[in-house]
Write a protein that holds these residues in place. Structure first.
Motif, PDB file in Angstrom:
ATOM      1  N   ILE A 257       0.846  -1.200   0.000  1.00 32.00           N
ATOM      2  CA  ILE A 257       0.000   0.000   0.000  1.00 32.00           C
ATOM      3  C   ILE A 257       0.878   1.247   0.000  1.00 32.00           C
ATOM      4  O   ILE A 257       0.601   2.233  -0.678  1.00 32.00           O
ATOM      5  CB  ILE A 257      -0.934  -0.010   1.228  1.00 32.00           C
ATOM      6  CG1 ILE A 257      -1.943  -1.142   1.076  1.00 32.00           C
ATOM      7  CG2 ILE A 257      -1.632   1.334   1.371  1.00 32.00           C
ATOM      8  CD1 ILE A 257      -2.761  -1.389   2.326  1.00 32.00           C
ATOM      9  N   ALA A 258       1.975   1.164   0.792  1.00 36.36           N
ATOM     10  CA  ALA A 258       2.866   2.329   0.888  1.00 36.36           C
ATOM     11  C   ALA A 258       3.496   2.641  -0.464  1.00 36.36           C
ATOM     12  O   ALA A 258       3.696   3.800  -0.810  1.00 36.36           O
ATOM     13  CB  ALA A 258       3.952   2.074   1.923  1.00 36.36           C
ATOM     14  N   VAL A 259       3.774   1.578  -1.212  1.00 40.02           N
ATOM     15  CA  VAL A 259       4.325   1.811  -2.551  1.00 40.02           C
ATOM     16  C   VAL A 259       3.307   2.604  -3.368  1.00 40.02           C
ATOM     17  O   VAL A 259       3.638   3.555  -4.064  1.00 40.02           O
ATOM     18  CB  VAL A 259       4.666   0.473  -3.236  1.00 40.02           C
ATOM     19  CG1 VAL A 259       4.946   0.691  -4.710  1.00 40.02           C
ATOM     20  CG2 VAL A 259       5.857  -0.164  -2.562  1.00 40.02           C
ATOM     21  N   GLY A 260       2.040   2.207  -3.179  1.00 42.53           N
ATOM     22  CA  GLY A 260       0.971   2.963  -3.837  1.00 42.53           C
ATOM     23  C   GLY A 260       0.968   4.402  -3.387  1.00 42.53           C
ATOM     24  O   GLY A 260       0.841   5.322  -4.179  1.00 42.53           O
ATOM     25  N   GLN A 261       1.177   4.601  -2.065  1.00 43.25           N
ATOM     26  CA  GLN A 261       1.179   5.964  -1.533  1.00 43.25           C
ATOM     27  C   GLN A 261       2.333   6.775  -2.079  1.00 43.25           C
ATOM     28  O   GLN A 261       2.184   7.946  -2.391  1.00 43.25           O
ATOM     29  CB  GLN A 261       1.299   5.924  -0.016  1.00 43.25           C
ATOM     30  CG  GLN A 261      -0.017   5.661   0.660  1.00 43.25           C
ATOM     31  CD  GLN A 261       0.107   5.776   2.145  1.00 43.25           C
ATOM     32  OE1 GLN A 261       1.199   5.913   2.681  1.00 43.25           O
ATOM     33  NE2 GLN A 261      -1.008   5.732   2.813  1.00 43.25           N
ATOM     34  N   SER A 262       3.490   6.098  -2.143  1.00 44.20           N
ATOM     35  CA  SER A 262       4.642   6.842  -2.637  1.00 44.20           C
ATOM     36  C   SER A 262       4.384   7.252  -4.074  1.00 44.20           C
ATOM     37  O   SER A 262       5.012   8.134  -4.608  1.00 44.20           O
ATOM     38  CB  SER A 262       5.905   6.005  -2.549  1.00 44.20           C
ATOM     39  OG  SER A 262       5.921   5.071  -3.597  1.00 44.20           O
ATOM     40  N   ARG A 263       3.394   6.575  -4.661  1.00 43.97           N
ATOM     41  CA  ARG A 263       3.054   6.950  -6.025  1.00 43.97           C
ATOM     42  C   ARG A 263       2.116   8.142  -6.070  1.00 43.97           C
ATOM     43  O   ARG A 263       1.710   8.573  -7.131  1.00 43.97           O
ATOM     44  CB  ARG A 263       2.470   5.748  -6.753  1.00 43.97           C
ATOM     45  CG  ARG A 263       3.545   4.711  -6.999  1.00 43.97           C
ATOM     46  CD  ARG A 263       2.959   3.435  -7.417  1.00 43.97           C
ATOM     47  NE  ARG A 263       3.082   3.252  -8.854  1.00 43.97           N
ATOM     48  CZ  ARG A 263       2.698   2.150  -9.458  1.00 43.97           C
ATOM     49  NH1 ARG A 263       2.146   1.179  -8.768  1.00 43.97           N
ATOM     50  NH2 ARG A 263       2.842   2.013 -10.738  1.00 43.97           N
ATOM     51  N   ILE A 264       1.762   8.672  -4.886  1.00 49.93           N
ATOM     52  CA  ILE A 264       1.001   9.924  -4.893  1.00 49.93           C
ATOM     53  C   ILE A 264       1.840  10.980  -5.597  1.00 49.93           C
ATOM     54  O   ILE A 264       1.341  11.764  -6.399  1.00 49.93           O
ATOM     55  CB  ILE A 264       0.659  10.366  -3.453  1.00 49.93           C
ATOM     56  CG1 ILE A 264      -0.382   9.429  -2.861  1.00 49.93           C
ATOM     57  CG2 ILE A 264       0.121  11.796  -3.466  1.00 49.93           C
ATOM     58  CD1 ILE A 264      -0.746   9.730  -1.437  1.00 49.93           C
ATOM     59  N   SER A 265       3.137  10.978  -5.286  1.00 51.25           N
ATOM     60  CA  SER A 265       3.995  11.960  -5.950  1.00 51.25           C
ATOM     61  C   SER A 265       4.074  11.655  -7.443  1.00 51.25           C
ATOM     62  O   SER A 265       4.047  12.553  -8.269  1.00 51.25           O
ATOM     63  CB  SER A 265       5.385  11.972  -5.317  1.00 51.25           C
ATOM     64  OG  SER A 265       5.973  10.709  -5.464  1.00 51.25           O
ATOM     65  N   ASP A 266       4.105  10.339  -7.762  1.00 51.43           N
ATOM     66  CA  ASP A 266       4.054   9.956  -9.186  1.00 51.43           C
ATOM     67  C   ASP A 266       2.799  10.515  -9.822  1.00 51.43           C
ATOM     68  O   ASP A 266       2.817  11.027 -10.925  1.00 51.43           O
ATOM     69  CB  ASP A 266       3.984   8.430  -9.355  1.00 51.43           C
ATOM     70  CG  ASP A 266       5.286   7.780  -8.980  1.00 51.43           C
ATOM     71  OD1 ASP A 266       6.202   8.528  -8.591  1.00 51.43           O
ATOM     72  OD2 ASP A 266       5.359   6.550  -9.063  1.00 51.43           O
TER      73      ASP A 266
END
Lengths: 588, 125
Positions: A257-266
């Protein structure tokens, strides 16, 4: 839940310390090394999961519970390690709580809160069962009184009774086993019926949970409860692995999920202003990892149309049971659109907020862009109107001069000439000389007026365009000037006038300031642009000041969507290039 | 140079100027057989009165003088353009037209007209 770094460090230190003490004690009692390693490894798995969950941020409670689980796991080991001492009894009473921690992890994952009432009820029942079991083990358990010679006596056993103890332990155990099985089964059901996204986030947790629950049931229903030593080592190892897999599975899911979150910046960096509304759906699909995600924008008619398919509008958007439709509103509450996405996205409040924000951002950006563009269009159109009006006014002035005063003067000149001719050579009063002087004066006045009219608006430009007007311009300046005009047709009058005045100003500057000896003027079409180049071989050093003539030319050219560049290095002459779109409709 | 009676059609839309031109031409011994105030009127008139020479103002209300030069030629007339502007104000258009000559309006004299007619007659424009 927020904890300070020292509190977390202390908790981890406690888990490590308890593990070290317990395992050293076990080793000193000749426990098998493999048992010690596996036992410590389970504690390690809990601690690692806890550290991981903490590190990932938003769900600190899961991390805390995992580390507490490590401590709880070792309490049971300690109880066995110290079974010769009375301290074993409170430790024994408090053992088994790691399963409560696992139950919490399974119920609260991934949100970190017990989202539904049944889950809270299940955990409540579990806590009650554990409390009952603890109390039973503390006050009703005294193996020394039941024929165990090496066993220490339990100082807390105020109600020791073997039969009652066994009965209570059996039934609390079965009660707990049933609940744990319920949790595991419901987790599996959630997994099976859940969406792809949710399943990916759950990872190995359901499988580990099933193994854990099965062995838990086997343990509570089949194993004699008064045996402190575990009978079957194989079962212990499998159980240990299942227990370790649950917190590790949880943290892996959190990581996913955090990887998904880090993709907020993406998400925000992938949003391309130029793509506008149509560009957001694929970006969201990629970032969320949900290919079924759909963005439906609200149309002016109040229906909803999906990006890229504006003609296929719907009054409402339906979703199946794995998907939800959330409404995205602007700051003023106006509905911007509907986002259909996987239900799992709701587990992550921050992420879904970010997604809504990104959609709002795109919508706002587009709205503001449209506003600015329409204002810019309006300003540009009004500039063109002002220039056209000024141009028309100049042309009218020139025409008035030509049709009015100039015609009168011409008429007068013709009459004077007629008079002079009529007078002939027979001129006793010397009128002839006077008439000649008057005619000469008049011719100069006519020439002056013509010059004035040309300056206001060259009729040659109106009649013959740049090809006619530029050579005339060159004739009027005291500087050898080569004119080259290569245009297939005539540009619109305003564009012609703009270029003409650029040339006029540039040539005037060349004469006045540049000390130039020659000049060239070139007009041609290059890559869809009308390009006027005026070059001189003078001293250079011309600059575009705020109020200078070049500034005015700049504004004039910009009005038609063109550019004006001046290169004028000292000593290297001056080169002025004006470029305007050949088709003015394109510029507007 | 013998005085040949040259028959003129004078075309200008400014009445006062037209009068002055007619007066000047008549005074110079040329025969003004007609006047017109527009390009089309000039062509119609030329077809009827068959002048030798048309003194044609460039700036007319309906068309420019350049546009009717050919039509006037077809009526058998020589064409002399005139304007209160000077020749260079029209760029190459005067040179490119088939008119026999150009005289700035305030310099219009019988002598200049005869000169052009003579030049045209001798083929050395």
């Amino acid at each position: 839940m927020r904890q300070s770094v020292p509190a977390r460090s202390a908790l981890v230190a406690l888990a490590v310390a308890v593990t070290v003490v317990a395992q050293r004690e076990q080793l000193s009692q000749q426990a098998p090394t493999s048992f010690v390693v596996v036992d410590a490894a389970v504690a390690g798995a809990f601690v690692i999961a806890g550290l991981g969950a903490w590190r990932l941020g938003s769900r600190a409670v899961l991390g805390t519970v995992a580390v507490v689980g490590a401590v709880a796991w070792q309490v049971g080991t300690l109880a066995m390690a110290f079974q010769d001492s009375p301290i074993t009894f409170p430790l024994f009473a408090l053992s088994g709580y790691h399963d409560l921690a696992l139950a919490f992890l399974m119920l609260a994952y991934p949100a970190g809160v017990l989202a539904t009432r049944p889950r809270r009820a299940i955990l409540g029942l579990l806590v009650l069962g554990y409390a009952a079991g603890s109390v039973t083990r503390l006050v009703a358990f005294d193996p020394s009184a039941w024929g165990c010679d090496q066993c220490p006596s339990n100082p807390f056993a105020i109600a020791a009774d073997e039969e009652r103890f066994v009965w209570l332990q059996e039934w609390t155990g079965r009660f707990l086993g049933t609940i744990v099985a319920t949790i595991a089964v419901s987790t599996v059901i959630r997994w099976v019926t859940g969406s792809v996204v949710a399943r990916r986030a759950a990872g190995a947790v359901p499988v580990a949970g099933m193994v854990w629950a099965a062995l838990f049931l086997q343990d509570t229903f089949l194993r004699p409860v008064n045996e402190l030593v575990i009978g079957d080592p194989a079962a212990f190892y499998v159980m240990a692995a299942a227990r370790a897999a649950i917190p590790l599975g949880v943290v892996t899911g959190l990581l996913w999920i955090a990887v998904g979150q880090s993709r907020i910046s993406d998400l925000f960096s992938s949003l391309d202003d130029r793509d506008g509304r149509d560009g957001i759906e694929p970006v969201l699909q990629a970032v969320v990892g949900d290919r079924r995600l759909e963005m439906w924008w609200r149309t002016d008619e109040g229906t909803y149309a999906r990006s890229g398919a504006p003609n296929h509008a719907l009054a409402a958007v339906d979703a199946d049971r794995h998907q939800v439709v959330t409404t995205i509103t602007a700051d003023d509450g106006a509905v911007l659109g509907l986002l259909k996405h996987d239900v799992a996205l709701l587990d992550d409040q921050r992420f879904s907020t970010a997604i809504h924000a990104s959609v709002r951002l795109i919508a706002d950006h587009e709205r503001l862009s449209r506003q600015v563009i329409s204002q810019l269009d309006e300003v540009r159109a009004s500039r063109i109107r002002i220039l056209a009006a000024a141009g028309a006014e100049r042309a009218r002035l020139e025409r008035d001069l030509h049709d009015g005063s100039q015609q009168r003067l011409v008429s007068l000149a013709l009459q004077l000439r007629t008079a002079r001719n009529t007078l002939g050579d027979d001129d006793p009063g010397g009128f002839g000389d006077t008439l000649d002087r008057a005619m000469k004066e008049l011719a100069e006045a006519i020439a002056d007026l013509r010059e004035l009219a040309r300056g206001i608006h060259p009729s040659a430009l109106t009649d013959g365009g740049l090809a006619a007007a530029l050579p005339l311009l060159a004739d009027r300046i005291p500087l050898p000037t080569a004119i080259h005009v290569a245009l297939p047709g005539r540009p619109p009058a305003e564009t012609e006038a703009a270029l003409y005045f650029v040339a006029a100003e540039a040539l005037t500057n060349a004469v006045k300031h540049a000390s130039a000896t020659t000049c060239t003027v070139d007009v041609r079409i290059a890559t869809g642009q009308l390009v006027l180049t005026v070059e001189d071989d003078g001293v250079g050093g011309a600059i575009v000041t705020h109020q200078g003539g070049l500034r005015g030319l700049h504004d004039r050219i910009e009005t038609f969507g063109g550019t004006l560049s001046v290169s004028s290095d000292a000593g290297c002459g001056t080169r002025i290039v004006a470029t305007v779109p050949a088709d003015p409709a394109v510029a507007r | 140079m013998g005085r040949v009676a040259i028959r003129l059609l004078v075309v200008d839309d400014h009445a006062a100027v037209l009068d002055s031109m007619v007066e000047a031409m008549s005074a110079a011994g040329l025969e003004v057989v007609g006047t017109a105030a527009s390009g089309y009127a000039a062509v119609r008139c030329a077809a009827t009165v068959r002048p030798d020479v048309v003194i044609l103002d460039v700036q007319l209300p309906d068309v420019t003088g350049f546009e009717v030069v050919e039509a006037l030629h077809r009526c058998g007339a020589l064409v002399i353009l005139t304007s209160s502007r000077s020749e260079i104000d029209y760029g190459n258009r005067v040179r490119e037209s088939s008119a026999e000559g150009f005289i700035p309006k305030h310099e219009l004299t019988g002598a200049r007209v005869r000169e052009i007619v003579h030049s045209a007659a001798t083929g050395g424009r």
